[in-house]
Design a protein around this motif. Structure first.
Motif, PDB file in Angstrom:
ATOM      1  N   PRO A  23       0.673  -1.364   0.092  1.00  0.00           N
ATOM      2  CA  PRO A  23       0.042  -0.057   0.094  1.00  0.00           C
ATOM      3  C   PRO A  23       0.834   1.188   0.037  1.00  0.00           C
ATOM      4  O   PRO A  23       1.764   1.310   0.608  1.00  0.00           O
ATOM      5  CB  PRO A  23      -0.726  -0.153   1.341  1.00  0.00           C
ATOM      6  CG  PRO A  23      -0.812  -1.375   1.831  1.00  0.00           C
ATOM      7  CD  PRO A  23       0.503  -2.109   1.262  1.00  0.00           C
ATOM      8  N   LYS A  24       0.366   2.526  -0.684  1.00  0.00           N
ATOM      9  CA  LYS A  24       0.963   3.489  -0.466  1.00  0.00           C
ATOM     10  C   LYS A  24       0.868   4.392   0.755  1.00  0.00           C
ATOM     11  O   LYS A  24       1.790   5.129   1.037  1.00  0.00           O
ATOM     12  CB  LYS A  24       0.749   4.459  -1.894  1.00  0.00           C
ATOM     13  CG  LYS A  24      -0.642   5.082  -1.985  1.00  0.00           C
ATOM     14  CD  LYS A  24      -0.641   6.048  -2.970  1.00  0.00           C
ATOM     15  CE  LYS A  24      -2.261   6.203  -3.455  1.00  0.00           C
ATOM     16  NZ  LYS A  24      -2.805   6.621  -2.221  1.00  0.00           N
ATOM     17  N   ASP A  25      -0.321   4.069   1.284  1.00  0.00           N
ATOM     18  CA  ASP A  25      -0.199   4.650   2.702  1.00  0.00           C
ATOM     19  C   ASP A  25      -0.879   3.835   3.585  1.00  0.00           C
ATOM     20  O   ASP A  25      -1.997   3.166   2.844  1.00  0.00           O
ATOM     21  CB  ASP A  25      -0.672   6.425   2.518  1.00  0.00           C
ATOM     22  CG  ASP A  25      -1.858   6.489   1.682  1.00  0.00           C
ATOM     23  OD1 ASP A  25      -2.959   5.765   1.718  1.00  0.00           O
ATOM     24  OD2 ASP A  25      -2.035   7.493   0.807  1.00  0.00           O
ATOM     25  N   PHE A  26      -1.101   4.099   4.791  1.00  0.00           N
ATOM     26  CA  PHE A  26      -2.157   3.575   5.880  1.00  0.00           C
ATOM     27  C   PHE A  26      -3.043   4.382   6.528  1.00  0.00           C
ATOM     28  O   PHE A  26      -2.595   5.551   7.065  1.00  0.00           O
ATOM     29  CB  PHE A  26      -1.028   2.654   6.706  1.00  0.00           C
ATOM     30  CG  PHE A  26      -0.290   1.427   6.216  1.00  0.00           C
ATOM     31  CD1 PHE A  26      -0.877   0.169   6.238  1.00  0.00           C
ATOM     32  CD2 PHE A  26       0.678   1.698   5.358  1.00  0.00           C
ATOM     33  CE1 PHE A  26      -0.348  -0.817   5.705  1.00  0.00           C
ATOM     34  CE2 PHE A  26       1.403   0.554   4.859  1.00  0.00           C
ATOM     35  CZ  PHE A  26       0.926  -0.496   4.817  1.00  0.00           C
ATOM     36  N   ASP A  27      -4.167   3.925   6.618  1.00  0.00           N
ATOM     37  CA  ASP A  27      -5.083   4.679   7.268  1.00  0.00           C
ATOM     38  C   ASP A  27      -5.645   3.601   8.593  1.00  0.00           C
ATOM     39  O   ASP A  27      -5.732   2.164   8.528  1.00  0.00           O
ATOM     40  CB  ASP A  27      -6.486   4.792   6.601  1.00  0.00           C
ATOM     41  CG  ASP A  27      -6.166   5.781   5.498  1.00  0.00           C
ATOM     42  OD1 ASP A  27      -5.351   6.828   5.498  1.00  0.00           O
ATOM     43  OD2 ASP A  27      -6.583   5.569   4.375  1.00  0.00           O
ATOM     44  N   VAL A  28      -5.898   4.066   9.696  1.00  0.00           N
ATOM     45  CA  VAL A  28      -6.307   3.503  10.868  1.00  0.00           C
ATOM     46  C   VAL A  28      -7.729   3.801  11.395  1.00  0.00           C
ATOM     47  O   VAL A  28      -7.913   5.152  11.295  1.00  0.00           O
ATOM     48  CB  VAL A  28      -5.286   3.477  11.967  1.00  0.00           C
ATOM     49  CG1 VAL A  28      -5.761   2.987  13.358  1.00  0.00           C
ATOM     50  CG2 VAL A  28      -4.083   2.900  11.726  1.00  0.00           C
TER      51      VAL A  28
HETATM   52 MG    MG Z   1      -5.430   5.476   0.989  1.00  0.00          MG
END
Ligand code: MG
Ligand code: ATP
Length: 480
Positions: free
Chosen positions: A93-98
């Motif tokens: 993934p290019k970025d991570f959300d929580v």
């Molecule tokens: Mg995203």
């Protein structure tokens, strides 16, 4: 009786969190009884690692750290959204959300570098060096009343809720899965895994209602279909044709953000084709239509986007200014040509054309000023490549946007919009040693093709096939 009372008092119902001291605190649950009819909440199917096969090594350490810190304080916390989808597809993934049931304030308190951002949709940015983990509190289902514009677009979205509600509010089934790095389980509320395996994008809830709430979802479906090479489920696709006009009510800055995501997705070409197929290009870039229908404009854009996609796949940096300069170049060119034909002076005519095109765009897509600055510089360089006299080429080399402008010029040369010989010369001049540079200039002076006085030679220009309007060389005439 008393026990029951205490149990009720201290149980952690939907939307309740605990503050740092462990005391239960109420989150704002608002008027949730009026949830829109198109939403239903579902029980999750919980997948184990043997089934979901997520490689934990692809999960950001920082995202894991955020989840574990929240969980240690008794909150729920999951990696969510696109990161889970990409992990399930075996992609990094290019970025991570929580997502968590802790409120933004409760979350912020747990991390050294964290700040709450946004007003209409508060989230916490938890920062670790260059990486930011966007952490959001579970959102409640949208209420059927208030907080929408006259077209049904949701304007406010800060009601906190339960995890199953949060899942129902997400856009596509494959985007509504939650990964708990501690137990290595995936919580799947809307048969996302099934759709992911079938490579299908399916809107959660009633698609037309969801598009009305947020018309940008129409652009998202096209972007994900192109990027993931997924099919769009027919009921998800069907309403788009008749709802595309709703994009006109979306704030210009949001459209710009989405357009940028689309262009930088690594599948920009496929995305634009998808937009055109879905009839969505009118609402986004008012002139995209004209660009795409102009044969010469399309050749340039196709080349530019193919190059952009290649750079994304090679992990090379991309300049949004360059990208937008490509996107609007043919409009600038046409406008410029018209002005020069009408007798305007070449350079001021180019500046006037740039102004006019950017002003037209500003009405719909808020291209930030720092980008329009870059775009102007790249465009303004173009006629300067035709002048190779005196010290000017050396001065050009020193300018910050020279490399981008030369890349742009080469791109034009590739599709017959600029002189390929000239592009080759400039590349040699730019990449060569300084002693060779002077030699290159000296050679020009003696050569019959030399253009030390101004523009490319007439001889070469005459040999080129005539092109449709907007396709040929930019106004050349004498440099003025
Ligand atoms: Mg995203
Ligand atoms: P990517 O980051 O690869 O572009 P993404 O799915 O992570 O894709 P984001 O914009 O980062 O997209 O959003 C994160 C998640 O938030 C989504 O996966 C989705 O669950 C939810 N989401 C984002 N935008 C919307 C929206 N407009 N409507 C409903 N849910 C949304």
């Amino acid at each position: 009786m008393i026990r029951k009372f205490f149990k009720r008092m201290f149980a952690k119902p939907a939307g309740l969190g605990k503050d740092n001291a462990g005391k239960p605190t109420h989150l704002n649950l608002g008027s949730r009884n009026k949830a829109a009819a198109s939403y239903t909440v579902h029980k999750p199917k919980v997948w184990g690692v043997a089934e979901h096969k997520i490689d934990r090594r692809l999960v950001s350490h920082n995202a894991i750290r955020v989840c574990e810190t929240l969980q240690a304080k008794g909150y729920k916390a999951f990696v969510v959204g696109g990161a889970v989808r990409d992990l399930l597809l075996g992609m990094r993934p290019k970025d991570f959300d929580v997502a968590t049931d802790a409120s933004p304030e409760q979350t912020q308190r747990l991390f050294r570098r964290a700040r709450i951002i946004g007003r209409r949709f508060q989230i916490v940015h938890v920062m670790f060096g260059p990486e930011t983990i966007e952490t959001s509190t579970f959102r409640a289902l949208t209420t059927g009343n208030s907080d929408t514009d006259e077209h049904g677009r949701v304007l406010r979205d800060n009601e906190f809720g339960r995890q199953d509600e949060d899942a129902s509010r997400r856009d596509f089934t494959v985007n509504a899965m939650y990964y708990d790095p501690s137990t290595e389980t995936v919580w799947d509320y809307h048969h996302g895994m099934e759709d992911l395996r079938a490579k299908t994008l399916r809107m959660i809830g009633e698609p037309a209602v969801r598009y009305r709430e947020d018309p940008v979802r129409m652009l998202r479906v096209v972007r994900f279909a192109a990027k993931l090479n997924f099919n769009i489920e027919p009921a998800t696709y069907a309403p788009i044709a008749s709802m595309s006009d709703l994009l006109r009510n979306v704030p210009a800055s949001r459209l710009f953000d989405e357009m940028l995501k689309l262009l930088m997705s690594g599948s920009a070409l496929a995305c634009l084709k998808g937009l055109r197929q879905a009839g969505l290009h009118h609402g986004v870039f008012p002139l995209l239509d004209a660009i795409l229908e102009d044969e010469a404009g399309e050749a340039f854009l196709t080349e530019a986007l193919a190059r952009t996609d290649r750079r994304v796949h090679e992990g090379k940096p991309l300049s949004p200014g360059f990208l937008f300069a490509c996107l609007l170049w043919h409009l600038v060119l046409e406008n410029w040509e018209k002005r020069v034909k009408a007798g305007e002076v070449k350079f001021p005519a180019l500046f006037a054309a740039m102004d006019e095109v950017l002003a037209e765009q500003a009405e719909r897509t808020a291209i930030p000023r720092r980008l329009t600055g870059d775009m102007r510089e790249i465009w303004a360089f173009q006629p300067r490549f035709e002048k190779r006299a005196g010290k000017a080429p050396f001065r050009m080399l020193e300018q910050q946007k020279f490399r981008a402008a030369l890349d742009f010029f080469e791109l034009r040369a590739l599709v017959g919009n600029a002189d390929p010989e000239l592009a080759r010369w400039w590349r040699e001049f730019s990449d060569g040693e300084s002693s060779n540079r002077q030699a290159l200039l000296d050679k020009l002076r003696g050569s019959p093709q030399g253009d030390a006085g101004g523009t490319s030679s007439k001889k070469r220009r005459r040999r080129r096939k005539p092109k449709a309007a907007g396709a040929g060389q930019p106004p050349s005439g004498e440099a003025q």
